[in-house]
Design a protein around this motif. Structure first.
Motif, PDB file in Angstrom:
ATOM      1  N   GLN A 497      -9.333 -19.313  34.026  1.00 26.00           N
ATOM      2  CA  GLN A 497     -10.208 -18.797  32.988  1.00 26.00           C
ATOM      3  C   GLN A 497      -9.405 -18.498  31.729  1.00 26.00           C
ATOM      4  O   GLN A 497      -8.203 -18.246  31.795  1.00 26.00           O
ATOM      5  CB  GLN A 497     -10.918 -17.530  33.474  1.00 26.00           C
ATOM      6  CG  GLN A 497     -11.914 -17.803  34.600  1.00 26.00           C
ATOM      7  CD  GLN A 497     -12.563 -16.547  35.109  1.00 26.00           C
ATOM      8  OE1 GLN A 497     -11.884 -15.648  35.569  1.00 26.00           O
ATOM      9  NE2 GLN A 497     -13.888 -16.481  35.048  1.00 26.00           N
ATOM     10  N   LYS A 498     -10.142 -18.518  30.589  1.00 30.23           N
ATOM     11  CA  LYS A 498      -9.409 -18.327  29.334  1.00 30.23           C
ATOM     12  C   LYS A 498     -10.335 -17.887  28.216  1.00 30.23           C
ATOM     13  O   LYS A 498     -11.476 -18.332  28.123  1.00 30.23           O
ATOM     14  CB  LYS A 498      -8.724 -19.635  28.935  1.00 30.23           C
ATOM     15  CG  LYS A 498      -7.920 -19.513  27.657  1.00 30.23           C
ATOM     16  CD  LYS A 498      -7.236 -20.796  27.316  1.00 30.23           C
ATOM     17  CE  LYS A 498      -6.412 -20.602  26.068  1.00 30.23           C
ATOM     18  NZ  LYS A 498      -5.753 -21.823  25.646  1.00 30.23           N
ATOM     19  N   LEU A 499      -9.822 -16.991  27.383  1.00 26.49           N
ATOM     20  CA  LEU A 499     -10.469 -16.636  26.130  1.00 26.49           C
ATOM     21  C   LEU A 499      -9.405 -16.590  25.040  1.00 26.49           C
ATOM     22  O   LEU A 499      -8.241 -16.287  25.309  1.00 26.49           O
ATOM     23  CB  LEU A 499     -11.139 -15.257  26.219  1.00 26.49           C
ATOM     24  CG  LEU A 499     -12.452 -15.151  27.004  1.00 26.49           C
ATOM     25  CD1 LEU A 499     -12.916 -13.706  27.010  1.00 26.49           C
ATOM     26  CD2 LEU A 499     -13.522 -16.057  26.429  1.00 26.49           C
ATOM     27  N   TYR A 500      -9.827 -16.888  23.812  1.00 31.36           N
ATOM     28  CA  TYR A 500      -8.937 -16.698  22.667  1.00 31.36           C
ATOM     29  C   TYR A 500      -9.148 -15.290  22.136  1.00 31.36           C
ATOM     30  O   TYR A 500     -10.286 -14.835  21.978  1.00 31.36           O
ATOM     31  CB  TYR A 500      -9.235 -17.710  21.564  1.00 31.36           C
ATOM     32  CG  TYR A 500      -9.008 -19.143  21.987  1.00 31.36           C
ATOM     33  CD1 TYR A 500      -7.824 -19.506  22.598  1.00 31.36           C
ATOM     34  CD2 TYR A 500      -9.987 -20.115  21.771  1.00 31.36           C
ATOM     35  CE1 TYR A 500      -7.607 -20.815  22.991  1.00 31.36           C
ATOM     36  CE2 TYR A 500      -9.774 -21.424  22.146  1.00 31.36           C
ATOM     37  CZ  TYR A 500      -8.587 -21.774  22.765  1.00 31.36           C
ATOM     38  OH  TYR A 500      -8.375 -23.058  23.151  1.00 31.36           O
ATOM     39  N   GLY A 501      -8.076 -14.572  21.891  1.00 30.61           N
ATOM     40  CA  GLY A 501      -8.202 -13.195  21.437  1.00 30.61           C
ATOM     41  C   GLY A 501      -7.140 -12.810  20.438  1.00 30.61           C
ATOM     42  O   GLY A 501      -6.504 -13.667  19.807  1.00 30.61           O
ATOM     43  N   GLN A 502      -6.940 -11.504  20.299  1.00 34.26           N
ATOM     44  CA  GLN A 502      -5.935 -10.986  19.373  1.00 34.26           C
ATOM     45  C   GLN A 502      -5.278  -9.750  19.969  1.00 34.26           C
ATOM     46  O   GLN A 502      -5.916  -8.959  20.662  1.00 34.26           O
ATOM     47  CB  GLN A 502      -6.585 -10.603  18.027  1.00 34.26           C
ATOM     48  CG  GLN A 502      -7.167 -11.779  17.265  1.00 34.26           C
ATOM     49  CD  GLN A 502      -7.902 -11.330  16.015  1.00 34.26           C
ATOM     50  OE1 GLN A 502      -8.415 -10.215  15.948  1.00 34.26           O
ATOM     51  NE2 GLN A 502      -7.948 -12.205  15.019  1.00 34.26           N
ATOM     52  N   LEU A 503      -3.996  -9.602  19.688  1.00 27.73           N
ATOM     53  CA  LEU A 503      -3.262  -8.387  20.026  1.00 27.73           C
ATOM     54  C   LEU A 503      -3.097  -7.559  18.758  1.00 27.73           C
ATOM     55  O   LEU A 503      -2.800  -8.114  17.684  1.00 27.73           O
ATOM     56  CB  LEU A 503      -1.874  -8.727  20.580  1.00 27.73           C
ATOM     57  CG  LEU A 503      -1.721  -9.020  22.068  1.00 27.73           C
ATOM     58  CD1 LEU A 503      -0.257  -9.335  22.375  1.00 27.73           C
ATOM     59  CD2 LEU A 503      -2.185  -7.866  22.930  1.00 27.73           C
TER      60      LEU A 503
END
Length: 846
Positions: A497-503
């Protein structure tokens, strides 16, 4: 001179066994040099072929015009092949395949490590050649003469209208192209492509130079010739490094070569000394009748030179056949199947060097024996031979008082001849240290090869995934995964599974801002993502684009090979919201100042749509409703990921990994973006490929990539490299073993008179055998202690060397106790065996 040759020939015929021994020593010496050189070059060749597998060009020049291309063609004396292409148009097939159509020559196809496997190269307008993986993913079967209608667009996304192409060529899959989803359609270059070349339609040119050419010099000359811009030149540094073109001195080869030369010389001198021991009295008689030192030297040298002439062809054949045979043997020992593609690389220079080493060795040996004969009175040589009387005061050791008389004699002899004793022990230790060190090096490199393979794009037979532009909450369902698992011939299915995100990071959390600045300045990150990192307008935080992964338990366990900090176990995710983070490395080390136990802030869009820094509204106060913000605790840090994404931030950011069951709790996403699949070994990869296509073609934006053949090819190249290294280890050990036996045999034969006198005054056979055996065991024990101590030091040095040069992905010092136990047993066995052989020879001389 004729008389010297005649006398030397008579000696050779008279002393057949001694002559054979000397020939054997020269043959062994030459075989060692040629064999080791051949195996080393074969190992290097395997490494070069592995790099070439993903790209064999030496340099690429971008955006050239016709005049520059003509200059390259006119000055092509050092160029082996030149691949050329001109961009024509692009085709977006149902959001699944984005294909670039290129007017390219046949050489360009080879530079992609592809080839025509069916049909031909396009010769006319309207003809096209495609790779098999592309054909499958546009819903067709690999059959010639199909008509394909494409709605084309230019590089800026503007429509060029509809065109029809006839499939006239089917190409093998390009490993690098397939792994990067770089789909291309090959069109004719000469008829259509070159006519369109102008400032808006420049050419890209790939160049491979001929063998033996100075690559750095040739690249520099061509760059100056065509006046190429610095930012339009791409040098294949990985290939140049594998070929040894980036370093002036290859210290690995230098060290191995010096060792081989020294060991070869020792072999010749050792066997030569044993042979001379049996005949030294004859040369004493020659001296007694008036021969000068020069004459004695010439007699011995002529004899040795004659034996060298006989040995040269035998040594060459022995070296080449030995290297070939060892690769075949070690293939069976260390691989599951026979490797047919292994290449043995022969070197003329090693043949010349082996002759020179043998010639120098016999010259030095001859000079040393001649000097001894000349300095020693003829009477002493005839009566004593090599056993010259030496007086020395020996201190009495209390430890000898309670010993049996035979053991006292042996210990006194060792004390009296400590130079010989230490020569013997160090000879035995040298082979052991080399064996353990080579084994340690080989284990480290082999383990590194496996770790790299497991984290590469080719770590599964198949990969099915969703086009990155499709919203991330869309993908494969649990039912889709189950359907794939039920396909006959499928061994293993790993959903991801995968999502694009931000830190959200504080400034102190960033260890290497230069690393991120360089990425921000690259074209893709600058134009598409507007940078990978940026300071938030509404706080003092930095926003880092990243990936959020959901892994199975099996994949999380596989991360242990890349663990930098923390621990990985089944309980770490149960009580707290702990996560694993992937930390990339820059020039100055890891790019983040994040440790185990720290808390990190991550956010992503609820609907799974890509967060891009082009979207500014989510940073505005009160407009965060569409975003999920989470604070998570770091449980472990890893240096590599077993999954690769060629989109968004790729593997250049600080990614977050959590278990699949926790992924749904955190994100409410139950879809899988990627599935890795392995088949059973004896199942046809094409049959599985077709069955997988039937399952996934109904899913919007889905791809399938068949890596099974690439995996087999890479496995073969990796195994060939391992085989070459194992072969070198075996050669080192066998030659060291032979040399030690020769040294011990020579030592005992030189004391034959001493042993015979002891037997004459009443020493029984049992006492004699026990005495000899005791000395052999003593040699084995002392040499084992020295071997173990020296090997530990050598292993520490090798580990620090590999770690310092950043050769190892995740450096770990692994102490192999088995290698030490084996060497101790071998040392004791050599001591007992060689002394036993010598005792039998001594008994025959009574």
């Amino acid at each position: 001179m004729k008389s010297y040759k005649s006398l030397a020939l008579r000696y050779i015929k008279k002393n057949i066994s001694e002559s054979f021994s000397i020939i054997l020593s020269i043959v062994l010496s030459m075989s060692l040099i040629i064999g080791m050189s051949t195996l080393s070059l074969s190992a290097k060749n395997a490494e070069v072929e592995k790099v070439k597998y993903e790209g064999k060009y030496h340099v690429r020049f971008d955006e050239l015009d016709k005049e520059q291309l003509n200059l390259l063609k006119k000055n092509s004396k050092n160029i082996k092949s030149m691949g050329v292409y001109v961009y024509y148009a692009s085709w977006n097939y149902k959001e699944k395949i984005y294909m670039n159509l290129l007017n390219a020559n046949e050489e360009y196809i080879n530079f992609r490590n592809s080839k025509i496997i069916s049909g031909r190269y396009p010769l006319k307008s309207g003809e096209i050649a495609l790779e098999k993986w592309v054909i499958y993913n546009i819903g067709l079967k690999p059959l010639l003469n199909q008509k394909i209608t494409m709605n084309l667009e230019n590089i800026n996304g503007k429509s060029k209208g509809e065109e029809e192409f006839e499939l006239v060529g089917i190409l093998s899959d390009s490993p690098r192209g397939k792994s990067a989803l770089d789909a291309v359609g090959i069109l004719n270059l000469q008829q259509d492509g070159l006519n369109r070349v102008d400032k808006k339609h420049p050419m890209d040119v790939y160049i491979e130079f001929k063998d033996g050419v100075d690559l750095n010099k040739s690249i520099k000359e061509l760059t100056e010739l065509i006046k190429a811009k610095k930012d339009k030149i791409s040098i294949n540094y990985e290939l140049l490094e594998a070929m040894g073109e980036l370093n002036d001195i290859n210290w690995d080869i230098v060290i191995v070569s010096l060792f081989v030369v020294v060991l070869s010389s020792m072999i010749i001198y050792s066997i030569f000394s044993i042979s001379m021991y049996k005949r030294i009295r004859e040369y004493g008689m020659i001296k007694a009748v008036g021969a000068t030192s020069g004459q004695i030297f010439k007699i011995i040298f002529c004899e040795m030179f004659g034996l060298l002439i006989i040995s040269i062809p035998l040594g060459a054949i022995g070296g080449y056949l030995g290297a070939w045979g060892l690769q075949r043997i070690t293939t069976g020992l260390f691989t599951d199947s026979y490797i047919n593609s292994g290449q043995i690389v022969f070197s003329i220079s090693s043949f010349v060097v082996s002759i020179l080493v043998a010639l120098i060795s016999i010259t030095v040996s001859t000079a040393k024996i001649s000097s001894f004969i000349w300095k020693t009175p003829a009477v002493d040589i005839i009566t004593e031979g090599f056993e010259q009387k030496k007086t020395r005061n020996i201190k009495k050791h209390r430890s000898l008082n309670n010993m049996d008389i035979t053991y006292k004699i042996i210990n006194r002899n060792i004390i009296k001849n400590n130079k010989k004793f230490w020569t013997m022990v160090l000879s035995m230790s040298l082979g052991g240290v080399l064996f353990i060190s080579a084994n340690f090096y080989n284990d480290a490199i082999s383990r590194n090869i496996d770790i790299k393979q497991n984290s590469s794009k080719f770590n599964a037979d198949y990969e099915v995934f969703i086009n990155p532009v499709i919203p991330l909450f869309q993908g494969f369902s649990k039912k889709d995964v189950k359907d794939i698992e039920n396909i006959n011939g499928i061994k293993e299915v790993i959903p991801i599974q995968k999502l694009y995100g931000q830190l959200l990071l504080d400034k102190k959390d960033i260890a290497d801002m230069e690393y991120f600045d360089n990425i921000n300045n690259s074209r893709y990150y600058k134009e598409v993502l507007k940078g990978i990192i940026k300071q938030d307008k509404y706080s003092d935080k930095y926003i880092l684009e990243n990936n959020l992964w959901g892994y199975t338990d099996q994949q999380i366990k596989s991360l242990k090979d890349y663990l930098v900090e923390g621990r990985l176990d089944d309980n770490m995710f149960e009580k707290e919201d702990k996560v694993i983070i992937y930390m990339p490395k820059g020039k100055n080390g890891y790019v983040g100042n994040i440790s185990v136990g720290d808390e990190i802030q991550i956010r992503f869009k609820k609907d799974g749509v890509l967060i891009s820094q082009r979207e500014e509204n989510f940073r505005e106060p009160g407009k965060h409703n569409d975003y999920v913000n989470k604070t998570l605790k770091v449980g472990a840090i890893v240096s590599t990921l077993p999954t690769k994404d060629i989109y968004y931030v790729m593997d250049n950011s600080i990614d977050v990994i959590i278990p699949i069951n926790k992924f749904y709790e955190l994100t409410k996403c139950d879809k899988y973006r990627m599935i890795k699949i392995n088949k059973y070994k004896n199942v046809s990869h094409e049959i599985i490929n077709e069955k997988l296509l039937e399952k996934i073609n109904k899913i919007n934006g889905s791809y399938i990539l068949d890596y099974s053949q690439e995996r087999e090819n890479i496995k073969t190249l990796n195994e060939e490299r391992k085989i070459s290294i194992y072969s070198i280890v075996l050669v080192v050990f066998l030659i060291s073993f032979i040399n030690v036996i020769n040294e011990i045999n020579h030592n005992f034969l030189s004391r034959a008179k001493e042993f015979n006198m002891m037997i004459a005054v009443g020493l029984t056979n049992t006492q004699f055998n026990n005495m000899i055996r005791y000395e052999g065991i003593f040699y084995g024990l002392i040499s084992s202690i020295i071997t173990c101590l020296a090997s530990v030091i050598a292993e520490i040095f090798i580990y620090n060397y590999l770690k310092g040069r950043q050769i190892l992905v995740n450096p770990k010092f692994i102490f192999n106790f088995n290698a030490y136990i084996v060497i101790i047993v071998i040392n004791l066995s050599i001591g007992i065996l060689s002394t036993h052989i010598s005792s039998r020879v001594i008994r025959k001389t009574r």
